[in-house]
Design a protein around this motif. Structure first.
Motif, PDB file in Angstrom:
ATOM      1  N   ASN A 153      -6.002  12.442  -9.985  1.00 21.63           N
ATOM      2  CA  ASN A 153      -6.687  11.838  -8.835  1.00 21.63           C
ATOM      3  C   ASN A 153      -5.709  11.572  -7.720  1.00 21.63           C
ATOM      4  O   ASN A 153      -4.516  11.423  -7.958  1.00 21.63           O
ATOM      5  N   ASN A 154      -6.217  11.523  -6.499  1.00 26.35           N
ATOM      6  CA  ASN A 154      -5.441  11.025  -5.367  1.00 26.35           C
ATOM      7  C   ASN A 154      -6.340  10.174  -4.508  1.00 26.35           C
ATOM      8  O   ASN A 154      -7.542  10.421  -4.409  1.00 26.35           O
ATOM      9  N   VAL A 155      -5.743   9.150  -3.891  1.00 25.69           N
ATOM     10  CA  VAL A 155      -6.521   8.172  -3.139  1.00 25.69           C
ATOM     11  C   VAL A 155      -6.322   8.387  -1.643  1.00 25.69           C
ATOM     12  O   VAL A 155      -5.207   8.640  -1.188  1.00 25.69           O
ATOM     13  N   VAL A 156      -7.406   8.270  -0.890  1.00 28.28           N
ATOM     14  CA  VAL A 156      -7.318   8.146   0.566  1.00 28.28           C
ATOM     15  C   VAL A 156      -7.574   6.664   0.853  1.00 28.28           C
ATOM     16  O   VAL A 156      -8.661   6.166   0.595  1.00 28.28           O
ATOM     17  N   PHE A 157      -6.534   5.974   1.327  1.00 30.16           N
ATOM     18  CA  PHE A 157      -6.624   4.527   1.490  1.00 30.16           C
ATOM     19  C   PHE A 157      -7.271   4.161   2.824  1.00 30.16           C
ATOM     20  O   PHE A 157      -7.164   4.901   3.795  1.00 30.16           O
ATOM     21  N   ALA A 194       0.629   4.112  -2.699  1.00 32.35           N
ATOM     22  CA  ALA A 194       0.477   5.515  -2.315  1.00 32.35           C
ATOM     23  C   ALA A 194       1.558   6.353  -3.000  1.00 32.35           C
ATOM     24  O   ALA A 194       1.269   7.420  -3.545  1.00 32.35           O
ATOM     25  N   ALA A 202      -2.123   4.395   4.862  1.00 34.02           N
ATOM     26  CA  ALA A 202      -0.975   4.393   3.958  1.00 34.02           C
ATOM     27  C   ALA A 202      -0.174   5.678   4.034  1.00 34.02           C
ATOM     28  O   ALA A 202       0.421   6.103   3.049  1.00 34.02           O
ATOM     29  N   ILE A 203      -0.169   6.322   5.206  1.00 30.29           N
ATOM     30  CA  ILE A 203       0.766   7.436   5.359  1.00 30.29           C
ATOM     31  C   ILE A 203       2.098   6.826   5.777  1.00 30.29           C
ATOM     32  O   ILE A 203       2.138   5.798   6.439  1.00 30.29           O
ATOM     33  N   ASN A 262       0.604   6.721  -6.612  1.00 31.02           N
ATOM     34  CA  ASN A 262      -0.597   7.536  -6.771  1.00 31.02           C
ATOM     35  C   ASN A 262      -0.310   9.014  -6.541  1.00 31.02           C
ATOM     36  O   ASN A 262      -0.960   9.874  -7.111  1.00 31.02           O
ATOM     37  N   TYR A 263       0.684   9.298  -5.704  1.00 32.49           N
ATOM     38  CA  TYR A 263       1.022  10.701  -5.455  1.00 32.49           C
ATOM     39  C   TYR A 263       2.150  11.174  -6.363  1.00 32.49           C
ATOM     40  O   TYR A 263       2.831  12.146  -6.059  1.00 32.49           O
ATOM     41  N   SER A 318      -3.979  11.470   6.247  1.00 28.04           N
ATOM     42  CA  SER A 318      -4.151  10.893   4.923  1.00 28.04           C
ATOM     43  C   SER A 318      -5.075  11.760   4.061  1.00 28.04           C
ATOM     44  O   SER A 318      -4.818  11.981   2.872  1.00 28.04           O
ATOM     45  N   GLU A 357      -6.269   1.800   4.772  1.00 31.26           N
ATOM     46  CA  GLU A 357      -5.203   1.553   5.758  1.00 31.26           C
ATOM     47  C   GLU A 357      -4.354   2.815   5.963  1.00 31.26           C
ATOM     48  O   GLU A 357      -3.187   2.711   6.336  1.00 31.26           O
ATOM     49  N   VAL A 400       0.835  -1.205   0.000  1.00 33.57           N
ATOM     50  CA  VAL A 400       0.000   0.000   0.000  1.00 33.57           C
ATOM     51  C   VAL A 400       0.875   1.262   0.000  1.00 33.57           C
ATOM     52  O   VAL A 400       0.503   2.283  -0.575  1.00 33.57           O
ATOM     53  N   TYR A 401       2.081   1.184   0.574  1.00 34.28           N
ATOM     54  CA  TYR A 401       2.977   2.351   0.559  1.00 34.28           C
ATOM     55  C   TYR A 401       3.483   2.620  -0.848  1.00 34.28           C
ATOM     56  O   TYR A 401       3.619   3.774  -1.262  1.00 34.28           O
ATOM     57  N   ARG A 444      -3.220  14.912   3.177  1.00 36.18           N
ATOM     58  CA  ARG A 444      -2.223  14.651   2.132  1.00 36.18           C
ATOM     59  C   ARG A 444      -2.879  14.704   0.759  1.00 36.18           C
ATOM     60  O   ARG A 444      -2.319  15.270  -0.188  1.00 36.18           O
ATOM     61  N   ALA A 445      -4.083  14.124   0.659  1.00 37.11           N
ATOM     62  CA  ALA A 445      -4.770  14.124  -0.626  1.00 37.11           C
ATOM     63  C   ALA A 445      -5.212  15.531  -1.012  1.00 37.11           C
ATOM     64  O   ALA A 445      -5.002  15.970  -2.137  1.00 37.11           O
ATOM     65  N   ALA A 480      -8.005   4.930 -10.099  1.00 30.63           N
ATOM     66  CA  ALA A 480      -6.775   5.532  -9.579  1.00 30.63           C
ATOM     67  C   ALA A 480      -5.553   5.171 -10.419  1.00 30.63           C
ATOM     68  O   ALA A 480      -4.474   5.702 -10.203  1.00 30.63           O
TER      69      ALA A 480
END
Lengths: 335, 267
Positions: B79-83, A239, B87-88, A242-243, B145, B85, A235-236, B148-149, B56
């Protein structure tokens, strides 16, 4: 201090006095020491449970220091009373004296000393200049061993992290190398010392010794780095992508920091192994180094100096571990 | 209004263990208008998360097309995802986590930190800017999170059961906060959730999906006036709609559970 603690403390003292007065230390030393230690652990346990919160840290540090001291004390008593033959198991005080002896004396035959006589450094530098002052470093057994560990460690660890990273990220490379790595990994590294002696132009020089240390460190770090990279929660990585992280940013911001904890576990193992390997090699083939001193004094049966060598190895191990822990805290403040 | 997201006949098939195929998404189409808040609800395994991942760009569709229309500023991320979990990144401080997207896009340090601080303040974490994730609670992590998005200012915000891992009370508080922030930004949002209440409370439209294969079963327009708050849940319109959605969903859930049971028995 509670009544309970006090009672145990008094029992402990009474027990020791009883053995001393009755003269039982000689025939019943195992009983005296055994019960003595059990009482001590009980006492320490009680003290730890009842100590106020702000003294807990002091308690832990105190106990961590007190227990080894107690062990040495027991050893001292056993050796002094000739329960164990002091010729083979000299009391710690004599080992300490031997260590002091090794520290201040220069071995004119081997042209070595234990620590390199640092107190001579300023005047030698002033009177005879750099080459003579430098020779004070090179004559030192401790610095020689440390240098071999350090050089081998660096030479092994850097490519180890590199290869481990690639193995972690690329399936093809991982599949190719995994079997080979696992096979070499279990090989006792001292066993490849003869090969290294064949490889280097001077088989008795520093090259083969440092090479074996480097190879030991390499495999440990490579395998751990690979595990660290594989361990990162996907997931990291998602992320990161995705960013908008590109490959290099993904490596720098996600994969490397994500794998660092496991890489450091590998570094700790590698450092310990490096010390084991170098001492073993110095036993076999070296004219300098702490391992050499230790084995030399075994061969000539000056056991207190042999033990002194072993204590120096232990101290080096502790020193290296602490340095690495310090580095770890600096590099990974988020842990 | 123009469609911000256009999904046309999206299929997603996975190879299954026995050599066959599992269809996670079948003929799934969706248009989301600019500034619209769409919630997708469905039983577990209905492919709603799969659809979000395809949106995404974290997964690819087996067939069909998905497009997000770029905005006026081409530098803005689509797009940006807020997961779910969070995921930060545990190795970055709250500030560096929130500034992450901007940093990846090459925004200068001073500018990205200013933007990040602004968002950290808006989610109420000013005091925690220098903390690492392990030092803060789950609810705070999800705030990070979300910040961040939003700090990255994407065209579309994709949220994958963002509050699913939180306890009921923290969840309520965060719903409230997120509603407030959304009213200020009016971003286009696709929001995946298990909770019908949450979907009705947050969304302009609720898409109900079926399981195995995942496709649209029903679409509900939510005509509860904005700005909404937790008080909106007391409105008759709220309970009417949640009940109607549940009636449709119930059969799906039972069917999905039955199938799961069958699969287990066959194994």
């Amino acid at each position: 201090m509670t009544r309970n603690t006090l009672l145990i403390a008094l029992t402990l003292i009474a027990w020791n006095l009883l053995f001393f007065i009755a003269g039982w230390w000689q025939p019943l030393w195992w009983l005296g020491l055994g019960v003595g230690f059990a009482l001590f652990i009980w006492l320490a346990d009680e003290a730890g449970k009842t100590a106020p919160l702000r003294y807990q840290r002091t308690y832990e540090v105190g106990l961590a220091v007190a227990f080894p001291v107690l062990l040495l004390l027991a050893w001292e008593l056993i050796a002094r009373n000739e329960i164990l033959n002091p010729r083979w198991f000299p009391p710690p005080t004599r080992i300490a004296a031997a260590l002091w002896d090794l520290t201040i004396h220069y071995d004119t035959f081997n042209k070595t000393s234990m620590f390199g006589r640092p107190w001579l450094f300023p005047q030698t530098l002033a009177a005879e200049g750099w080459p003579a002052a430098w020779s004070l470093f090179t004559e030192s057994h401790v610095l020689t061993t440390l240098w071999r560990v350090f050089a081998g460690f660096i030479i092994g660890v850097i490519p180890g992290i590199f290869v481990g990273m690639i193995m972690g990220m690329n399936r093809t490379v991982r599949t190719m190398l995994d079997g080979v790595m696992s096979a070499i990994y279990v090989l006792p590294k001292i066993a490849i010392f003869p090969i290294m002696m064949l490889v280097f132009a001077n088989p008795f020089g520093e090259g083969p010794k440092i090479a074996v240390v480097a190879i030991s460190a390499f495999f440990l770090v490579a395998i751990n780095t690979m595990a660290g990279v594989r361990d990162i929660d996907p997931v990291y990585i998602q992320a990161g992508r995705n960013y908008g992280a590109n490959r290099l940013q993904l490596f720098r911001h996600v994969i490397l920091p994500g794998a660092l904890p496991v890489i450091f576990a590998g570094l700790r193992l590698a450092l310990g192994t490096a010390l084991i390997v170098i001492v073993a090699i110095e036993f076999v083939r070296a004219r300098k180094g702490v391992g050499f001193v230790t084995f030399y004094y075994w061969e000539v049966l000056v056991t207190e100096k042999m033990y002194a060598g072993l204590f120096v190895v232990m101290a080096l191990g502790v020193l290296l571990t602490f340095s690495l822990q310090w580095l770890e805290r600096r590099i990974m403040p988020w842990r | 209004m123009d469609a911000k997201i256009t999904a046309r006949q999206v299929y997603k098939r996975y190879p299954s263990v026995d050599g066959g195929e599992i269809t996670a998404l079948e003929d799934f189409s969706l248009d989301v208008a600019d500034g619209e808040f769409v919630c997708i609800v469905g039983p577990s395994g209905c492919g709603k998360s799969t659809f979000l991942r395809i949106l995404a760009g974290l997964d690819t569709a087996s067939a069909g097309s998905v497009t997000i229309t770029p905005g006026a500023d081409p530098r803005k991320p689509l797009n940006n995802v807020v997961f779910q979990e969070y995921a930060i990144f545990p190795w970055k401080t709250v500030l560096d986590n929130v500034a992450f997207g901007l940093e990846m896009r090459g925004v200068g340090k001073a500018e990205r930190e200013a933007t990040a601080r602004e968002w950290i303040e808006r989610v109420g974490l000013t005091k925690f800017a220098g903390y690492y994730p392990h030092q803060i609670s789950g609810g705070m992590k999800q705030r990070v999170s979300i910040a961040r998005a939003l700090a990255n200012d994407p065209e579309v915000l994709l949220m994958d059961e963002p509050l699913g891992a939180l306890d009921a009370q923290t969840r309520k508080v965060l719903q409230q906060e997120f509603m407030r922030i959304w009213e200020e930004t009016r971003k286009t949002v696709v929001y995946i959730t298990h909770s019908i209440d949450e979907a009705v409370l947050l969304g302009d439209r609720v898409i109900l999906m079926t399981a195995h294969p995942g496709r649209t079963k029903a679409v509900f327009a939510v005509d509860i006036p904005r700005p909404r708050s937790v008080e909106s849940t007391a409105l008759p319109a709220f309970s009417d709609l949640t009940y109607r959605i549940w009636q449709e969903l119930e059969g799906e859930v039972v069917r999905a559970m039955g199938e799961e049971g069958q699969i287990k028995i066959e194994e």
